[in-house]
Design a protein around this motif. Structure first.
Motif, PDB file in Angstrom:
ATOM      1  N   GLY A 153      26.483  43.562  45.779  1.00 27.51           N
ATOM      2  CA  GLY A 153      27.229  42.469  46.395  1.00 27.51           C
ATOM      3  C   GLY A 153      28.440  42.894  47.194  1.00 27.51           C
ATOM      4  N   LYS A 154      28.554  44.198  47.508  1.00 29.79           N
ATOM      5  CA  LYS A 154      29.721  44.664  48.275  1.00 29.79           C
ATOM      6  C   LYS A 154      29.784  44.047  49.659  1.00 29.79           C
ATOM      7  CE  LYS A 154      29.074  49.029  48.336  1.00 29.79           C
ATOM      8  NZ  LYS A 154      27.702  48.970  47.820  1.00 29.79           N
ATOM      9  N   SER A 155      28.682  44.099  50.398  1.00 24.08           N
ATOM     10  CA  SER A 155      28.693  43.580  51.763  1.00 24.08           C
ATOM     11  C   SER A 155      28.896  42.071  51.781  1.00 24.08           C
ATOM     12  CB  SER A 155      27.395  43.953  52.485  1.00 24.08           C
ATOM     13  OG  SER A 155      27.325  45.349  52.685  1.00 24.08           O
ATOM     14  N   ALA A 156      28.325  41.383  50.780  1.00 24.80           N
ATOM     15  CA  ALA A 156      28.558  39.938  50.677  1.00 24.80           C
ATOM     16  C   ALA A 156      30.042  39.662  50.457  1.00 24.80           C
ATOM     17  CB  ALA A 156      27.726  39.360  49.531  1.00 24.80           C
ATOM     18  N   LEU A 157      30.684  40.489  49.641  1.00 26.63           N
ATOM     19  CA  LEU A 157      32.118  40.337  49.400  1.00 26.63           C
ATOM     20  C   LEU A 157      32.917  40.676  50.654  1.00 26.63           C
ATOM     21  CD1 LEU A 157      34.305  39.676  47.344  1.00 26.63           C
ATOM     22  CD2 LEU A 157      34.220  42.060  46.573  1.00 26.63           C
ATOM     23  N   ALA A 158      32.475  41.698  51.378  1.00 25.52           N
ATOM     24  CA  ALA A 158      33.171  42.092  52.608  1.00 25.52           C
ATOM     25  C   ALA A 158      33.136  40.984  53.652  1.00 25.52           C
ATOM     26  CB  ALA A 158      32.549  43.365  53.172  1.00 25.52           C
ATOM     27  N   SER A 159      32.055  40.195  53.701  1.00 19.02           N
ATOM     28  CA  SER A 159      31.984  39.088  54.651  1.00 19.02           C
ATOM     29  C   SER A 159      32.687  37.838  54.118  1.00 19.02           C
ATOM     30  CB  SER A 159      30.526  38.762  54.985  1.00 19.02           C
ATOM     31  OG  SER A 159      29.815  38.366  53.834  1.00 19.02           O
ATOM     32  N   TRP A 160      32.808  37.726  52.783  1.00 20.36           N
ATOM     33  CA  TRP A 160      33.521  36.591  52.184  1.00 20.36           C
ATOM     34  C   TRP A 160      35.029  36.737  52.332  1.00 20.36           C
ATOM     35  CZ3 TRP A 160      37.149  36.220  48.285  1.00 20.36           C
ATOM     36  CH2 TRP A 160      37.347  34.968  47.702  1.00 20.36           C
TER      37      TRP A 160
ATOM     38  N   GLN B 265      24.471  31.699  50.321  1.00 23.35           N
ATOM     39  CA  GLN B 265      25.896  31.928  50.159  1.00 23.35           C
ATOM     40  C   GLN B 265      26.179  32.652  48.842  1.00 23.35           C
ATOM     41  OE1 GLN B 265      28.203  31.200  52.375  1.00 23.35           O
ATOM     42  NE2 GLN B 265      27.042  29.915  53.802  1.00 23.35           N
ATOM     43  N   ALA B 266      26.955  33.720  48.918  1.00 21.89           N
ATOM     44  CA  ALA B 266      27.430  34.394  47.707  1.00 21.89           C
ATOM     45  C   ALA B 266      28.583  33.583  47.136  1.00 21.89           C
ATOM     46  CB  ALA B 266      27.893  35.804  48.031  1.00 21.89           C
ATOM     47  N   VAL B 267      28.524  33.289  45.828  1.00 23.66           N
ATOM     48  CA  VAL B 267      29.520  32.393  45.235  1.00 23.66           C
ATOM     49  C   VAL B 267      30.321  33.036  44.109  1.00 23.66           C
ATOM     50  CG1 VAL B 267      28.312  30.283  45.899  1.00 23.66           C
ATOM     51  CG2 VAL B 267      27.759  31.391  43.717  1.00 23.66           C
ATOM     52  N   GLN B 268      29.777  34.057  43.449  1.00 24.02           N
ATOM     53  CA  GLN B 268      30.497  34.714  42.360  1.00 24.02           C
ATOM     54  C   GLN B 268      30.127  36.193  42.305  1.00 24.02           C
ATOM     55  OE1 GLN B 268      29.261  32.436  38.909  1.00 24.02           O
ATOM     56  NE2 GLN B 268      31.171  31.273  38.868  1.00 24.02           N
ATOM     57  N   TRP B 269      31.074  36.985  41.805  1.00 20.33           N
ATOM     58  CA  TRP B 269      30.830  38.422  41.653  1.00 20.33           C
ATOM     59  C   TRP B 269      31.176  38.862  40.223  1.00 20.33           C
ATOM     60  CZ3 TRP B 269      32.254  36.138  46.105  1.00 20.33           C
ATOM     61  CH2 TRP B 269      31.563  36.502  47.277  1.00 20.33           C
ATOM     62  N   ASP B 270      30.484  39.878  39.777  1.00 18.16           N
ATOM     63  CA  ASP B 270      30.789  40.497  38.481  1.00 18.16           C
ATOM     64  C   ASP B 270      31.743  41.648  38.756  1.00 18.16           C
ATOM     65  OD1 ASP B 270      30.852  41.359  35.910  1.00 18.16           O
ATOM     66  OD2 ASP B 270      28.787  42.093  35.836  1.00 18.16           O
ATOM     67  N   LEU B 271      33.039  41.356  38.677  1.00 18.70           N
ATOM     68  CA  LEU B 271      34.088  42.311  39.043  1.00 18.70           C
ATOM     69  C   LEU B 271      34.891  42.734  37.827  1.00 18.70           C
ATOM     70  CD1 LEU B 271      35.721  40.849  42.296  1.00 18.70           C
ATOM     71  CD2 LEU B 271      34.560  43.031  42.099  1.00 18.70           C
ATOM     72  N   HIS B 272      35.284  44.008  37.809  1.00 19.27           N
ATOM     73  CA  HIS B 272      36.143  44.519  36.746  1.00 19.27           C
ATOM     74  C   HIS B 272      37.167  45.458  37.360  1.00 19.27           C
ATOM     75  CE1 HIS B 272      33.488  43.076  33.484  1.00 19.27           C
ATOM     76  NE2 HIS B 272      32.544  43.303  34.369  1.00 19.27           N
ATOM     77  N   GLU B 273      38.396  45.330  36.893  1.00 19.22           N
ATOM     78  CA  GLU B 273      39.452  46.219  37.379  1.00 19.22           C
ATOM     79  C   GLU B 273      39.502  47.490  36.556  1.00 19.22           C
ATOM     80  OE1 GLU B 273      44.326  46.439  37.900  1.00 19.22           O
ATOM     81  OE2 GLU B 273      43.366  44.524  37.420  1.00 19.22           O
ATOM     82  N   ILE B 274      39.745  48.592  37.226  1.00 16.30           N
ATOM     83  CA  ILE B 274      39.928  49.886  36.560  1.00 16.30           C
ATOM     84  C   ILE B 274      41.409  50.217  36.600  1.00 16.30           C
ATOM     85  CG2 ILE B 274      39.347  52.323  36.571  1.00 16.30           C
ATOM     86  CD1 ILE B 274      36.787  51.565  38.060  1.00 16.30           C
ATOM     87  N   ALA B 275      42.006  50.227  35.428  1.00 13.77           N
ATOM     88  CA  ALA B 275      43.445  50.475  35.359  1.00 13.77           C
ATOM     89  C   ALA B 275      43.734  51.954  35.540  1.00 13.77           C
ATOM     90  CB  ALA B 275      44.007  49.995  34.028  1.00 13.77           C
ATOM     91  N   THR B 276      44.866  52.256  36.158  1.00 15.10           N
ATOM     92  CA  THR B 276      45.321  53.640  36.257  1.00 15.10           C
ATOM     93  C   THR B 276      45.817  54.077  34.895  1.00 15.10           C
ATOM     94  OG1 THR B 276      45.986  53.309  38.551  1.00 15.10           O
ATOM     95  CG2 THR B 276      46.935  55.197  37.400  1.00 15.10           C
ATOM     96  N   ASP B 277      45.301  55.195  34.412  1.00 13.06           N
ATOM     97  CA  ASP B 277      45.662  55.667  33.080  1.00 13.06           C
ATOM     98  C   ASP B 277      45.648  57.187  33.081  1.00 13.06           C
ATOM     99  OD1 ASP B 277      45.903  56.312  30.408  1.00 13.06           O
ATOM    100  OD2 ASP B 277      44.748  54.576  29.741  1.00 13.06           O
ATOM    101  N   ASP B 278      46.823  57.767  32.963  1.00 15.05           N
ATOM    102  CA  ASP B 278      46.936  59.229  33.024  1.00 15.05           C
ATOM    103  C   ASP B 278      46.282  59.917  31.834  1.00 15.05           C
ATOM    104  OD1 ASP B 278      48.291  59.048  35.393  1.00 15.05           O
ATOM    105  OD2 ASP B 278      50.279  59.095  34.485  1.00 15.05           O
ATOM    106  N   SER B 279      45.991  59.156  30.760  1.00 18.46           N
ATOM    107  CA  SER B 279      45.398  59.793  29.587  1.00 18.46           C
ATOM    108  C   SER B 279      43.911  60.075  29.779  1.00 18.46           C
ATOM    109  CB  SER B 279      45.572  58.890  28.349  1.00 18.46           C
ATOM    110  OG  SER B 279      44.775  57.728  28.447  1.00 18.46           O
TER     111      SER B 279
END
Length: 543
Positions: A43-50, A275-289
């Protein structure tokens, strides 16, 4: 370099609808990169156009990698009026849902890029002439106006590893010179990779300050060796702009995640009609460990990860895959990296969706040590090294039984012969002492880490403990004297010894490689191959 603006407010904001029914709130400020990683079809390209249509921003510019990479000529082919008209139509088209797979303006995009860089060069020349006419020195003009756009442009190309230099002649046509051969050629004869780099750099360098760029799969047409450095170099020149980079290149995402900004992984998209209406998104936190191995695994969008010792080229990986088919296996080198990767992921589990566990070699670990590791999600093999699993009595009996069906040998007799050959090999030429030394060295290495002082100053450092060698050797000699085959096979690292060939020949195989192939085949056909390990690793999650 283009100077960073003093604007602290975000350049663009989005509330992206996600599978939970909520929204993922993201924003981009000047000098920041929002990296979105996902596999093909996620769904990257769908998100890029949204995003251009749904942003809280006035200046969004979408940059497509799937543009056509050909020029009708080596200079601008459009007029100022054409440029204004085409640019407005492109901005409108980029917000259409079908722009994710269709582009009516692919040829015009290339024309606009060449027009803009040519116009930028002409404007620079005009500004410099104006200041010279006012009596300013060359030094003062250069200080006021900074480097020329072609200087910035060529610096970017060379930082990225493209050994070319772009120039423009008096007629306004562009040419490329290969810096090694000194050969020059018009830009319409450049390779696809060179053209892609030129267009990407031209589009971003010449844009207005405060623009937010949405760059969809910039790695297309670019060799992996140059894509990371090229894109980072372009971004570094425009610290007055914001960037959203959508990619399926894991290395590029890992590289961009080191920049200011957030990193997201997209797993999928839901549609209502076209129409793309929802995405399964997750954030990757910065973690030095997190170790680099762990961070790569998260960026890869994996949910169930088993960190193991060894390398990606290791023969042992085939055995691990049979034993743990539901897990993503990440060979991580030594046990320290396995432990650090699992520990880092578990310590930051509120910031990602990954379920991580580890598996390390037996290496004569104490029961307390095993218990401590299991409590941290790291399991200890019941054998010294994973390939020892091929040589346990249970596995010998299973393979011998299969052999008896085809060759007619007595399976019990062949197993007894194989064990005798193994014990004989262990008793020869100091083999037992040498293998005991390897085990003792592993124990000493762990003890040294445990007793590492918290503080180091000018005082002498003394770390003293009894050598584990005598105790281990005594136990191994006892096992050998009493013929305790399995105790020896589980404890000793037999990889580079005659023991394996002795066992294989006792079972009527030509060599140990043939025997291990047969044992692996037996494991593949076992209903529960993990039972041979006699350890329990929690089932992978079904997120």
């Amino acid at each position: 370099m283009i100077q960073n603006s003093d604007v602290l407010e975000p350049l663009a904001r989005w509330n992206i609808p996600v599978f939970t029914g909520d929204s993922c709130r993201v924003q981009v400020s000047a000098g920041e990169v929002l990296t979105i990683l996902g596999a093909n079809g996620s769904g990257k390209s769908a998100l890029a156009s949204w995003m251009p249509k749904n942003s809280q921003s006035s200046t969004i510019r979408r940059v497509l990698a799937q543009r056509k990479l050909w020029f009708t000529q080596s200079g601008p082919s459009i007029t100022p009026a054409d440029r204004q008209s085409h640019f407005a139509h492109i901005a409108q088209w980029d917000q259409d849902y079908s722009s994710r797979y269709l582009d009516h303006y692919d040829a015009q995009r290339s024309g606009i890029a060449l027009y803009d860089i040519s116009a930028k060069i002409n404007h620079e020349n005009s500004e410099r002439v104006d200041r010279y006419e006012k009596g300013m020195s060359t030094e003062d003009v250069n200080k006021m106006l900074g480097p020329r756009v072609l200087e910035i442009f060529n610096q970017i190309l060379q930082i990225s590893g493209l050994n070319i230099e772009i120039s423009v002649d008096v007629t306004g046509n562009f040419s490329a010179k290969h810096l090694a051969s000194e050969e020059s050629y018009p830009i319409h004869l450049m390779s696809d990779g060179e053209k892609s780099a030129l267009l990407l750099a031209a589009e971003i360098i010449t844009a207005s300050s405060g623009t937010t760029f949405i760059i969809d799969e910039p790695e297309r047409h670019l060799h992996r060796a140059i894509s990371d450095e090229l894109i980072k170099a372009i971004i570094d020149t425009r610290s007055d702009c914001g960037f959203v980079v959508l990619t399926h290149d894991l290395d590029l995402a890992a590289s961009l995640s080191e920049q200011n900004g957030k990193t997201l992984t997209v797993f999928g998209v839901r549609w209502e009609g076209e129409q793309a209406v929802q995405w399964d998104l997750h954030e990757i936190a910065t973690d030095d460990s997190l170790s680099e191995t762990a961070r790569q695994a998260i960026l890869g969008g994996r949910k169930n990860i088993l960190f193991i010792e060894g390398e990606t080229t290791s023969y042992d990986l085939s055995l691990y895959r049979v034993l743990f088919p539901e897990w993503l296996l990440v060979p991580s080198g030594g046990c320290d990296t396995v432990i650090r990767s699992v520990t880092g992921l578990r310590a930051s589990e509120n910031f990602h969706w990954v379920k991580a566990q580890g598996l390390v070699d037996g290496d004569w670990r104490s029961e307390d040590e095993k218990e401590s590791l299991v409590g941290r999600g790291i399991h200890v093999l019941p054998v010294s090294e994973i390939e020892n699993l091929y040589y346990t009595s249970e596995m010998l009996e299973a393979v011998a039984e299969q052999q008896s069906l085809t060759l007619g040998y007595d399976p019990q007799l062949t197993v007894e012969v194989a064990k005798k050959e193994a014990l004989k090999a262990l008793g020869k030429n100091g083999t037992l002492e040498r293998l005991t030394g390897h085990l003792a060295k592993s124990v000493v290495a762990r003890k040294l880490v445990e007793q590492m002082p918290d503080k180091v100053d000018a005082n002498p450092i003394e770390i003293t403990f009894e050598s584990p060698y005598p105790q281990i050797l005594s136990e191994m000699q006892g096992h050998l004297n009493f013929g305790r085959y399995d105790d020896l096979i589980k404890a000793l690292p037999i990889r580079n010894t005659p023991v394996r060939d002795g066992i294989a020949k006792g079972l009527k195989f030509q060599n140990y490689q043939d025997y291990e192939t047969a044992a692996l085949h037996r494991l593949r056909n076992s209903p529960q191959p993990q039972d041979y390990l006699n350890i329990t690793i929690e089932e992978p999650s079904q997120l």
